[in-house]
Design a protein around this motif. Structure first.
Motif, mmCIF file in Angstrom:
data_model
loop_
_atom_site.group_PDB
_atom_site.id
_atom_site.type_symbol
_atom_site.label_atom_id
_atom_site.label_comp_id
_atom_site.label_asym_id
_atom_site.label_seq_id
_atom_site.Cartn_x
_atom_site.Cartn_y
_atom_site.Cartn_z
ATOM 1 N N ALA A 19 10.995 -1.984 -0.243
ATOM 2 C CA ALA A 19 10.648 -1.704 1.192
ATOM 3 C C ALA A 19 9.735 -2.765 1.865
ATOM 4 O O ALA A 19 9.869 -3.114 3.075
ATOM 5 C CB ALA A 19 10.299 -0.337 1.350
ATOM 6 N N GLU A 20 8.608 -2.962 1.178
ATOM 7 C CA GLU A 20 7.587 -3.718 1.654
ATOM 8 C C GLU A 20 8.114 -5.117 1.910
ATOM 9 O O GLU A 20 7.962 -5.864 3.097
ATOM 10 C CB GLU A 20 6.412 -4.093 0.544
ATOM 11 C CG GLU A 20 5.612 -2.660 0.666
ATOM 12 C CD GLU A 20 4.641 -2.803 -0.422
ATOM 13 O OE1 GLU A 20 4.661 -3.641 -1.013
ATOM 14 O OE2 GLU A 20 3.678 -1.939 -0.552
ATOM 15 N N LEU A 21 9.068 -5.583 1.040
ATOM 16 C CA LEU A 21 9.797 -6.985 1.419
ATOM 17 C C LEU A 21 10.834 -7.092 2.416
ATOM 18 O O LEU A 21 11.261 -8.114 3.095
ATOM 19 C CB LEU A 21 10.585 -7.454 0.092
ATOM 20 C CG LEU A 21 9.207 -7.988 -1.134
ATOM 21 C CD1 LEU A 21 10.212 -8.607 -2.359
ATOM 22 C CD2 LEU A 21 8.277 -8.958 -0.656
ATOM 23 N N PHE A 22 11.715 -5.999 2.339
ATOM 24 C CA PHE A 22 12.748 -5.719 3.384
ATOM 25 C C PHE A 22 11.884 -5.606 4.836
ATOM 26 O O PHE A 22 12.576 -6.279 5.852
ATOM 27 C CB PHE A 22 13.536 -4.227 3.262
ATOM 28 C CG PHE A 22 14.340 -4.439 2.030
ATOM 29 C CD1 PHE A 22 14.732 -5.422 1.537
ATOM 30 C CD2 PHE A 22 14.940 -3.196 1.476
ATOM 31 C CE1 PHE A 22 15.705 -5.653 0.393
ATOM 32 C CE2 PHE A 22 15.663 -3.274 0.382
ATOM 33 C CZ PHE A 22 15.857 -4.446 -0.289
ATOM 34 N N ASP A 23 10.918 -4.988 4.711
ATOM 35 C CA ASP A 23 10.211 -4.725 6.077
ATOM 36 C C ASP A 23 9.484 -6.117 6.658
ATOM 37 O O ASP A 23 9.474 -6.575 7.848
ATOM 38 C CB ASP A 23 9.072 -3.711 5.987
ATOM 39 C CG ASP A 23 8.004 -3.451 7.128
ATOM 40 O OD1 ASP A 23 8.397 -3.784 8.233
ATOM 41 O OD2 ASP A 23 6.686 -3.563 6.914
ATOM 42 N N LYS A 24 8.877 -6.943 5.811
ATOM 43 C CA LYS A 24 8.434 -8.126 5.961
ATOM 44 C C LYS A 24 9.322 -9.242 6.396
ATOM 45 O O LYS A 24 9.081 -10.179 7.005
ATOM 46 C CB LYS A 24 7.329 -8.678 5.030
ATOM 47 C CG LYS A 24 6.568 -9.752 5.226
ATOM 48 C CD LYS A 24 5.478 -9.948 4.104
ATOM 49 C CE LYS A 24 4.657 -11.086 4.572
ATOM 50 N NZ LYS A 24 3.490 -11.360 3.483
ATOM 51 N N HIS A 25 10.374 -9.226 5.427
ATOM 52 C CA HIS A 25 11.210 -10.604 5.438
ATOM 53 C C HIS A 25 12.759 -10.211 5.859
ATOM 54 O O HIS A 25 13.421 -11.080 6.152
ATOM 55 C CB HIS A 25 11.216 -11.188 4.121
ATOM 56 C CG HIS A 25 9.868 -11.786 3.646
ATOM 57 N ND1 HIS A 25 9.053 -12.486 4.172
ATOM 58 C CD2 HIS A 25 9.309 -11.378 2.552
ATOM 59 C CE1 HIS A 25 7.792 -12.807 3.504
ATOM 60 N NE2 HIS A 25 7.974 -12.030 2.718
ATOM 61 N N GLY A 26 13.193 -8.878 5.780
ATOM 62 C CA GLY A 26 14.458 -8.744 6.281
ATOM 63 C C GLY A 26 15.252 -8.446 4.781
ATOM 64 O O GLY A 26 14.986 -9.117 3.793
ATOM 65 N N TYR A 27 16.286 -7.675 5.016
ATOM 66 C CA TYR A 27 17.058 -7.281 3.557
ATOM 67 C C TYR A 27 17.475 -8.667 3.142
ATOM 68 O O TYR A 27 17.476 -8.810 1.787
ATOM 69 C CB TYR A 27 18.293 -6.348 4.083
ATOM 70 C CG TYR A 27 19.237 -6.185 2.993
ATOM 71 C CD1 TYR A 27 18.888 -5.356 2.103
ATOM 72 C CD2 TYR A 27 20.324 -6.937 2.868
ATOM 73 C CE1 TYR A 27 19.891 -4.855 0.940
ATOM 74 C CE2 TYR A 27 21.479 -6.565 1.844
ATOM 75 C CZ TYR A 27 20.892 -5.835 0.800
ATOM 76 O OH TYR A 27 21.914 -5.466 -0.470
ATOM 77 N N GLU A 28 18.281 -9.297 3.795
ATOM 78 C CA GLU A 28 19.112 -10.526 3.066
ATOM 79 C C GLU A 28 17.993 -11.677 2.891
ATOM 80 O O GLU A 28 18.430 -12.659 1.744
ATOM 81 C CB GLU A 28 20.018 -11.200 4.333
ATOM 82 C CG GLU A 28 21.081 -10.306 4.752
ATOM 83 C CD GLU A 28 21.597 -10.997 6.075
ATOM 84 O OE1 GLU A 28 21.321 -11.763 6.673
ATOM 85 O OE2 GLU A 28 23.065 -10.379 6.061
ATOM 86 N N SER A 29 17.134 -11.746 3.078
ATOM 87 C CA SER A 29 15.867 -12.822 2.652
ATOM 88 C C SER A 29 15.104 -12.334 1.335
ATOM 89 O O SER A 29 14.374 -13.142 0.794
ATOM 90 C CB SER A 29 14.961 -13.114 3.691
ATOM 91 O OG SER A 29 15.427 -13.831 4.857
ATOM 92 N N ALA A 30 15.144 -11.148 1.003
ATOM 93 C CA ALA A 30 14.461 -10.494 -0.302
ATOM 94 C C ALA A 30 15.573 -10.613 -1.260
ATOM 95 O O ALA A 30 16.423 -9.726 -1.269
ATOM 96 C CB ALA A 30 13.960 -9.162 0.200
#
Length: 210
Positions: A19-30
């Motif tokens: 969730a922290e990475l999806f929030d910060k970078h977006g789903y496709e970039s994580a």
């Protein structure tokens, strides 16, 4: 600590990291590799719980749905009027968005338009139906003017909440998000609530804003 409890804690750690990475970078970039590193777990631990990154996206959405559902159940049991329940629910949503990466990631996923094998839960559509239902109930309780077009009012309210999160910074303090919700409600109360009942709800909003 039992093996089951350790597994549950590991799963929660992985979901939070995703969730922290999806929030910060977006789903496709994580990437899954990024999530493994951020969660500080082994790749095997991730694959034990989640076969794909798509499964993690669903887990983030489900975790937030369950969390907000519990909050709503607590509010519903309070005996408040339908309009007060709706007002309190929007402040609770703002509180969660301000403090919880899972809440923010869930909204970002819902608005991302990503194509998955199993479509994500339609959180925004559910909010729209729930808000419209609460406004219908509030109209029956004479807290909403009978001339109000409920579907349009529900769309305006949900679009404001979603738009303010998308347009604003995810790092804003929770009290700033609460202030925005209060500003929205002061406008909505003037537009929707019969004059004789406005003061009650304006005072409620002022108290929740604090």
């Amino acid at each position: 600590m039992t093996r089951k409890l350790r597994a549950e804690q590991t799963r929660a750690t992985i979901v939070k990291a995703a969730a922290e990475l999806f929030d910060k970078h977006g789903y496709e970039s994580a990437s899954l590799r990024d999530i493994v590193t951020h969660a500080n777990v082994t790749k095997g631990a991730v694959y034990f719980h989640f076969a794909t990154k798509e499964d993690l996206a669903h887990a983030v959405m489900d975790t937030q749905h369950n969390s907000f559902s519990r909050s709503m159940a607590d509010i519903d049991r309070s005996g408040y009027s339908s309009l007060e329940i709706l007002i309190r629910a929007t402040f609770e949503m703002a509180r969660q968005m301000g403090r919880c990466s899972i809440a923010r990631a869930s909204l970002r996923l819902a608005m991302s338009g990503i194509s998955l094998n199993r479509p994500l839960h339609d959180a925004v559509g559910d909010w729209m139906k729930n808000v419209a239902g609460r406004l219908d109930d509030a109209m029956r309780e004479a807290d909403i003017d009978t001339e109000v077009e409920v579907e349009g009012a529900a769309r305006a309210l949900v679009y404001f909440l979603v738009g303010s999160r998308v347009a604003g910074s995810a790092s804003r303090p929770a009290h700033e998000m609460g202030r925005e919700v209060a500003e929205m409600w002061r406008f909505m109360i003037q537009a929707l609530v019969p004059e004789v009942r406005r003061r009650r709800y304006l005072d409620l909003v002022a108290g929740l804003e604090q």
